[in-house]
Write a protein that holds these residues in place. Structure first.
Motif, PDB file in Angstrom:
ATOM      1  N   UNK B  23       3.492  -1.835  -0.847  1.00  0.00           N
ATOM      2  CA  UNK B  23       4.817  -2.464  -1.564  1.00  0.00           C
ATOM      3  C   UNK B  23       4.627  -3.987  -1.846  1.00  0.00           C
ATOM      4  N   UNK B  24       3.468  -4.649  -1.347  1.00  0.00           N
ATOM      5  CA  UNK B  24       3.326  -6.145  -1.736  1.00  0.00           C
ATOM      6  C   UNK B  24       2.198  -6.012  -3.129  1.00  0.00           C
ATOM      7  N   UNK B  25       1.769  -4.700  -3.386  1.00  0.00           N
ATOM      8  CA  UNK B  25       0.992  -4.880  -4.399  1.00  0.00           C
ATOM      9  C   UNK B  25      -0.460  -4.986  -4.485  1.00  0.00           C
ATOM     10  N   UNK B  26      -0.713  -5.177  -3.289  1.00  0.00           N
ATOM     11  CA  UNK B  26      -2.536  -5.264  -2.951  1.00  0.00           C
ATOM     12  C   UNK B  26      -3.023  -3.990  -3.507  1.00  0.00           C
ATOM     13  N   UNK B  27      -2.282  -2.839  -2.861  1.00  0.00           N
ATOM     14  CA  UNK B  27      -2.795  -1.499  -3.398  1.00  0.00           C
ATOM     15  C   UNK B  27      -1.967  -0.932  -4.486  1.00  0.00           C
ATOM     16  N   UNK B  28      -2.427  -0.879  -5.730  1.00  0.00           N
ATOM     17  CA  UNK B  28      -1.810  -0.523  -7.212  1.00  0.00           C
ATOM     18  C   UNK B  28      -1.312   0.962  -7.194  1.00  0.00           C
ATOM     19  N   UNK B  29      -0.147   1.248  -7.795  1.00  0.00           N
ATOM     20  CA  UNK B  29      -0.034   2.620  -7.882  1.00  0.00           C
ATOM     21  C   UNK B  29      -1.065   3.284  -8.566  1.00  0.00           C
ATOM     22  N   UNK B  30      -1.273   4.666  -8.220  1.00  0.00           N
ATOM     23  CA  UNK B  30      -2.008   5.524  -8.939  1.00  0.00           C
ATOM     24  C   UNK B  30      -3.614   5.189  -8.421  1.00  0.00           C
ATOM     25  N   UNK B  31      -3.848   3.955  -7.488  1.00  0.00           N
ATOM     26  CA  UNK B  31      -5.200   3.892  -7.194  1.00  0.00           C
ATOM     27  C   UNK B  31      -5.669   4.590  -5.930  1.00  0.00           C
ATOM     28  N   UNK B  32      -6.907   5.114  -6.038  1.00  0.00           N
ATOM     29  CA  UNK B  32      -7.279   6.012  -5.072  1.00  0.00           C
ATOM     30  C   UNK B  32      -7.492   5.208  -3.703  1.00  0.00           C
ATOM     31  N   UNK B  33      -7.177   5.859  -2.569  1.00  0.00           N
ATOM     32  CA  UNK B  33      -7.327   5.372  -1.302  1.00  0.00           C
ATOM     33  C   UNK B  33      -8.435   6.030  -0.628  1.00  0.00           C
ATOM     34  N   UNK B  34      -9.683   5.266  -0.545  1.00  0.00           N
ATOM     35  CA  UNK B  34     -10.977   6.179  -0.081  1.00  0.00           C
ATOM     36  C   UNK B  34     -10.896   5.737   1.428  1.00  0.00           C
ATOM     37  N   UNK B 164      12.440   1.511  -3.542  1.00  0.00           N
ATOM     38  CA  UNK B 164      12.962   0.483  -4.221  1.00  0.00           C
ATOM     39  C   UNK B 164      12.337  -0.629  -4.504  1.00  0.00           C
ATOM     40  N   UNK B 165      11.654  -1.222  -3.071  1.00  0.00           N
ATOM     41  CA  UNK B 165      10.947  -2.231  -2.724  1.00  0.00           C
ATOM     42  C   UNK B 165       9.571  -2.293  -3.894  1.00  0.00           C
ATOM     43  N   UNK B 166       8.938  -1.155  -3.875  1.00  0.00           N
ATOM     44  CA  UNK B 166       7.990  -0.890  -4.659  1.00  0.00           C
ATOM     45  C   UNK B 166       8.317  -1.425  -6.359  1.00  0.00           C
ATOM     46  N   UNK B 167       9.424  -0.910  -6.645  1.00  0.00           N
ATOM     47  CA  UNK B 167       9.725  -0.980  -8.008  1.00  0.00           C
ATOM     48  C   UNK B 167      10.024  -2.451  -8.284  1.00  0.00           C
ATOM     49  N   UNK B 168      10.703  -3.081  -7.354  1.00  0.00           N
ATOM     50  CA  UNK B 168      10.865  -4.552  -7.469  1.00  0.00           C
ATOM     51  C   UNK B 168       9.645  -5.374  -7.576  1.00  0.00           C
ATOM     52  N   UNK B 169       8.719  -5.148  -6.566  1.00  0.00           N
ATOM     53  CA  UNK B 169       7.553  -5.643  -6.637  1.00  0.00           C
ATOM     54  C   UNK B 169       6.709  -5.479  -8.240  1.00  0.00           C
ATOM     55  N   UNK B 170       6.897  -4.399  -8.710  1.00  0.00           N
ATOM     56  CA  UNK B 170       6.297  -4.076  -9.923  1.00  0.00           C
ATOM     57  C   UNK B 170       6.981  -4.939 -11.223  1.00  0.00           C
ATOM     58  N   UNK B 171       8.166  -5.044 -11.029  1.00  0.00           N
ATOM     59  CA  UNK B 171       8.951  -5.607 -12.109  1.00  0.00           C
ATOM     60  C   UNK B 171       8.714  -6.810 -12.228  1.00  0.00           C
ATOM     61  N   UNK B 172       8.455  -7.691 -11.146  1.00  0.00           N
ATOM     62  CA  UNK B 172       7.918  -9.115 -11.386  1.00  0.00           C
ATOM     63  C   UNK B 172       9.197 -10.009 -11.178  1.00  0.00           C
ATOM     64  N   UNK B 173       9.050 -10.962 -11.988  1.00  0.00           N
ATOM     65  CA  UNK B 173      10.089 -12.231 -11.814  1.00  0.00           C
ATOM     66  C   UNK B 173      11.578 -11.630 -12.627  1.00  0.00           C
ATOM     67  N   UNK B 174      12.671 -11.979 -11.735  1.00  0.00           N
ATOM     68  CA  UNK B 174      13.701 -11.757 -12.237  1.00  0.00           C
ATOM     69  C   UNK B 174      14.212 -13.187 -13.053  1.00  0.00           C
ATOM     70  N   UNK B 175      14.893 -13.035 -14.168  1.00  0.00           N
ATOM     71  CA  UNK B 175      15.412 -14.394 -14.810  1.00  0.00           C
ATOM     72  C   UNK B 175      16.643 -14.969 -14.014  1.00  0.00           C
ATOM     73  N   UNK B 176      16.841 -16.160 -14.175  1.00  0.00           N
ATOM     74  CA  UNK B 176      17.942 -16.854 -13.449  1.00  0.00           C
ATOM     75  C   UNK B 176      19.224 -16.111 -13.267  1.00  0.00           C
ATOM     76  N   UNK B 177      19.733 -15.741 -14.298  1.00  0.00           N
ATOM     77  CA  UNK B 177      21.004 -15.325 -14.423  1.00  0.00           C
ATOM     78  C   UNK B 177      21.084 -13.974 -13.499  1.00  0.00           C
ATOM     79  N   UNK B 178      20.227 -13.295 -13.604  1.00  0.00           N
ATOM     80  CA  UNK B 178      20.056 -11.893 -12.649  1.00  0.00           C
ATOM     81  C   UNK B 178      20.099 -12.224 -11.306  1.00  0.00           C
ATOM     82  N   UNK B 179      19.131 -12.920 -10.853  1.00  0.00           N
ATOM     83  CA  UNK B 179      19.060 -13.570  -9.635  1.00  0.00           C
ATOM     84  C   UNK B 179      20.320 -13.968  -8.846  1.00  0.00           C
ATOM     85  N   UNK B 180      21.042 -14.961  -9.791  1.00  0.00           N
ATOM     86  CA  UNK B 180      22.048 -15.465  -8.999  1.00  0.00           C
ATOM     87  C   UNK B 180      23.316 -14.344  -9.211  1.00  0.00           C
TER      88      UNK B 180
END
Lengths: 224, 224
Positions: B23-34, B164-180
DNA sequence: AAAAGCAAGAATATCGATATTCCCTTGCCT
DNA sequence: AGGCAAGGGAATATCGATATTCTTGCTTTT
């Protein structure tokens, strides 16, 4: 060298076996699942057994208490009520989406599943429902939503339907009126779905689920 | 003899660690988990690792391909749309039931979660959202439904919120209007919930989810 | 006599090694 | 030169044994 499976993983086979044993009543609700005993019974090691049991826990057919092992899940009136509520909401959604998106293949799948349902013996000689019929009934309701195009929804619906199989198994013999009425509703559901009468179909599905839950509540041999 | 855990099982700790890393992006979507690599990283054997991964698969944060191992789940626009649809329906149901059944303790829980949310730094210096804020946001929405009295519903909602946390993490920075705007909606949601304005609260939650999904769709760095 | 502590037995949780499968390279045949 | 098949290497899947925890009944102490 041992005779190894070429098709499905051992975990999958053990999972299927355990689920069938729970849903058919061989393993009773609340009874402990002793690891060594089960490992011997299914001829696998504890690792694959634990993996299968872990999946059963996620599907709410078993419960894990840390350091106290796995048990078959308990049933309750409260859980049955919740199950009915979620089934109405989610099976209704899946049905509606399927009617909007489904093609001829979906219609054929629904008709096919209903045909099997209608021609499967519903009761054993002692009056209890046959496993085959319970399975065919669940499969028919599964088919109704299968064209919804929503994998998450379908997966979750499957687990809800499995739980409902457990309750049906426990409630035992339905009376004749109930059984015939349910069959008639299933047939009407099939017709409404394949003729895309959306509102009528959803309303009927709601009543169908409600009636089942009410009957199960009256016939569940549990106190709480 | 090793330094053993007294509180949580190793499987639980590894599960928590893996989920956090996904969820924090250390392990990226699709990457294999050896398996061997992960076993070394988390200092556990493959058995407990597989058990943790099995749970992640059931929660749709990982995928298992037989004999090809585990991978981090992939994301898609279709999945995000389905996620939003289910969140509207089920978070709405949980909120409604909570407003009907919740007592003062629930109101306090909601107010508390919102307080944490409002006073947690939303953005890193580089503009990306902090893990703490994403977690606080999910926790607030979890609190809204926590008095619904439906364990199945709450469990499933939790898995949806994790996705949904995963998607938020991937979408990155929200603009200020959206955030407020989102923050203002969260505050209003808190007020409506604790003052039991059922219809307004559900309508607002629907819009809140819809707006989030629309924004995520515009900002997801994926093609399909 | 009651309660706390202890020890033996049973069940679970964890581990490290082995067996199996899959992928990719190399060599052979057409 | 291209395609197919056999072999080597890497990763997964499975196993059986060990370590840990829990329960239970007995002993000891007050």
């Amino acid at each position: 060298m041992t005779a190894t499976t070429r098709t499905a993983s051992r975990t999958q086979m053990v999972y299927d076996g355990l689920r069938a044993d729970i849903l058919s009543g061989v393993l009773r609700p609340g009874s402990p699942l002793r690891l060594q005993v089960a490992a011997d019974r299914y001829q696998v090691s504890m690792s694959v057994l634990r993996e299968a049991l872990t999946r059963l826990v996620e599907h709410r057919l078993a419960v894990l208490t840390p350091n106290r092992g796995f048990r078959v899940v308990e049933v309750s009136r409260a859980d049955l009520l919740e199950l009915g509520e979620l089934l109405q909401l989610l099976a209704g959604l899946a049905l509606e989406k399927s009617m909007r998106l489904g093609d001829l293949r979906w219609e054929a799948r629904v008709v096919s599943a209903h045909h099997v349902l209608e021609h499967t013996a519903q009761l054993h000689q002692d009056g209890s429902p046959t496993d085959e019929w319970v399975r065919a009934h669940a499969d028919f309701h599964n088919a109704l939503g299968e064209a919804c195009g929503s994998p998450r929804l379908l997966d979750y619906l499957r687990t809800l339907l499995h739980s409902s199989e457990l309750y049906q198994q426990l409630a035992g013999t339905p009376d004749v009126d109930m059984a015939e009425h349910a069959l008639a509703e299933d047939r009407e559901l099939m017709v409404l779905a394949t003729t895309r009468k959306t509102d009528e179909a959803r309303a009927l599905l709601d009543r169908h689920v409600q009636r089942s839950v009410d009957w199960l509540l009256d016939n569940l041999p549990v106190e709480d």
